[in-house]
Design a protein around this motif. Structure first.
Motif, short mmCIF file in Angstrom:
data_model
loop_
_atom_site.label_atom_id
_atom_site.label_comp_id
_atom_site.label_asym_id
_atom_site.label_seq_id
_atom_site.Cartn_x
_atom_site.Cartn_y
_atom_site.Cartn_z
N GLN A 11 28.84 30.95 -10.64
CA GLN A 11 27.75 30.50 -10.10
C GLN A 11 26.62 31.61 -9.90
N ASP A 14 24.23 33.89 -12.02
CA ASP A 14 22.96 33.54 -12.61
C ASP A 14 21.82 34.48 -11.71
N ARG A 18 19.22 37.06 -13.42
CA ARG A 18 17.92 36.85 -13.30
C ARG A 18 17.23 38.42 -12.71
N LYS A 62 14.20 30.60 -2.77
CA LYS A 62 14.32 30.52 -1.35
C LYS A 62 15.13 31.61 -0.93
N ARG A 76 19.15 32.01 -1.17
CA ARG A 76 19.71 30.57 -1.40
C ARG A 76 19.54 29.81 -2.58
N TYR A 77 20.91 29.71 -3.20
CA TYR A 77 20.76 29.46 -4.65
C TYR A 77 21.84 28.42 -5.03
N ASP A 78 21.61 27.29 -5.50
CA ASP A 78 22.26 26.36 -5.75
C ASP A 78 23.07 25.77 -4.59
N GLN A 79 22.56 25.79 -3.54
CA GLN A 79 23.00 25.31 -2.19
C GLN A 79 24.15 26.33 -1.62
N GLN A 80 23.96 27.57 -2.24
CA GLN A 80 24.90 28.55 -1.46
C GLN A 80 23.96 29.71 -1.14
#
Length: 402
Positions: A11, A14, A18, A62, A76-80
């Motif tokens: 996860q 990503d 980027r 975020k 903060r990425y994908d709720q992590q």
């Protein structure tokens, strides 16, 4: 060296991708790689990048700027949450806590050079290519704790690293490399310059370690207790720590251990000098009282009822360590499951009902004292938790008004 990227990192890949698409370098770094290579549970996944923190803020929606002056933000990425830090080198540590200044750099090798131990100076890109300039993977395989570069320089920069070396020994069961240990022994007085809160945090993690006896061997070898609150004034305590320790999951349990070894020092004094939270104070007091009760009366319903479930494990470990008795958390939980009530709120009578039973009594402390009596009677099986039974007992044992 290239390895398959672990599933736990997929996860976060990503985020690295980027950054690379925006022309920056990015790597997974530090403890997450160490723990993955050791087959241990992975905690936080940290990322190092050539991008400056302001640039990172622009790349993600975020971002929490937790330490811009040191190049760190939380993405903060994908709720992590992921801690992202710019490659950096550090100046001197005048306060022996924070670098006087940091300088952002462009290569991961320079960044890894500032880290404390070789087993933490690891990096990996999103394709699984490992960067290991200080042979940290080899030290992981050897089970060895060794500083990056000159040990004396690393420990002078931040003496807390001495405690971190002990903590890793306790957590991982690793040996401390000879030159590293010599430097720790020579510079151990630097611990006295560190904020007590940081010392307490590392000490708590040290006692949590699965291999606490390995860590304790080094703790005694470098005579660290001579620079720790209270222990420095009562050196006999360290010598009386049992030879076969077990890990303790809370610092409250550690204080209860020390208090048992030297009852003359009140728990309040430990809490004060180690600057502990109210929760730690509560846990330490509860465990100390439970140990004393168990020592005189053994395990019963009232003891289990009086303990918070979150300290069952530590209570059993303390009994095993200090009283050399084989008590399991399972046995405690079996008693818990058989308790007639689990809190005073479960009583079939309350303060309002007490007033009805004794209408001539004015409100006062007698209500709380009476409920305490009923609580103990019910928990210990002397009374059934039925309203009529409790009222009948009250009529035969009226409250004493003082």
């Amino acid at each position: 060296m290239q390895v398959p990227v672990p599933k736990q990192f997929e996860q976060a890949c990503d985020i690295l991708k980027r950054m690379e698409l925006n022309g920056h370098k990015a790597y997974f770094v530090g403890g997450c790689l160490r723990d993955w290579l050791l087959g241990r549970p992975i905690g936080d996944i940290d990322i190092a990048t050539s991008a400056h923190p302001q640039t990172v803020q622009q790349m993600f929606e975020k971002v929490i700027p937790v330490g811009l002056q040191h190049g760190t933000v939380i993405v903060r990425y994908d709720q992590q949450s992921y801690e992202v830090t710019t490659f950096r080198v550090e100046d001197d540590y005048s306060d022996q806590r924070h670098p006087d200044a940091v300088q952002f750099v462009q290569t991961i090798d320079q960044d890894l050079q500032r880290r404390d131990f070789t087993i933490n100076a690891l990096a990996m890109n999103r394709h699984g290519i490992m960067i290991d300039p200080f042979n940290g993977k080899e030290d992981l395989e050897k089970g060895l704790i060794c500083t990056v570069g000159n040990s004396y320089e690393r420990f002078r920069e931040d003496p807390l690293r001495i405690l971190r070396a002990l903590r890793f020994s306790s957590q991982l069961g690793f040996q401390i490399e000879e030159a590293t240990l010599t430097a720790m022994n020579t510079l151990n007085a630097g611990i006295a310059t560190i904020a007590v809160e940081r010392i307490a945090q590392e000490t708590a993690k040290f006692f949590e370690g699965q291999y606490i006896n390995t860590g304790m061997h080094y703790f005694k070898t470098i005579a660290l207790s001579g620079y720790l609150p209270i222990l420095k004034d009562y050196p006999a305590i360290t010598g009386r720590i049992p030879q076969h320790m077990k890990s303790l999951k809370s610092f409250g349990a550690v204080i209860a251990l020390f208090h048992w070894i030297e009852p003359a020092i009140p728990i309040q004094e430990w809490v004060k000098q180690w600057k502990c939270s109210n929760q730690i104070k509560h846990d330490a007091s509860a465990l100390a009282e439970a140990l004393s009760y168990y020592h005189s009366k053994g395990l019963d319903h009232w003891l289990v009822y009086s303990l918070d479930a979150n300290v069952y494990s530590d209570f059993c470990r303390l009994v095993n360590i200090l009283l050399t008795e084989d008590l399991s958390a399972y046995a405690v939980r079996q008693i818990e499951a058989s308790l007639p009530i689990h809190s005073k709120k479960d009583l079939e009578i309350d303060g309002t009902e007490l007033r009805r039973v004794f209408p001539a009594y004015e409100p006062g402390r007698w209500i709380g004292r009476t409920l305490d009596q009923l609580e103990k009677q019910v928990v210990t099986g002397q009374l059934a938790n039925r309203q009529e039974t409790l009222k009948e007992w009250l009529k035969c044992n009226p409250p004493v008004i003082t």
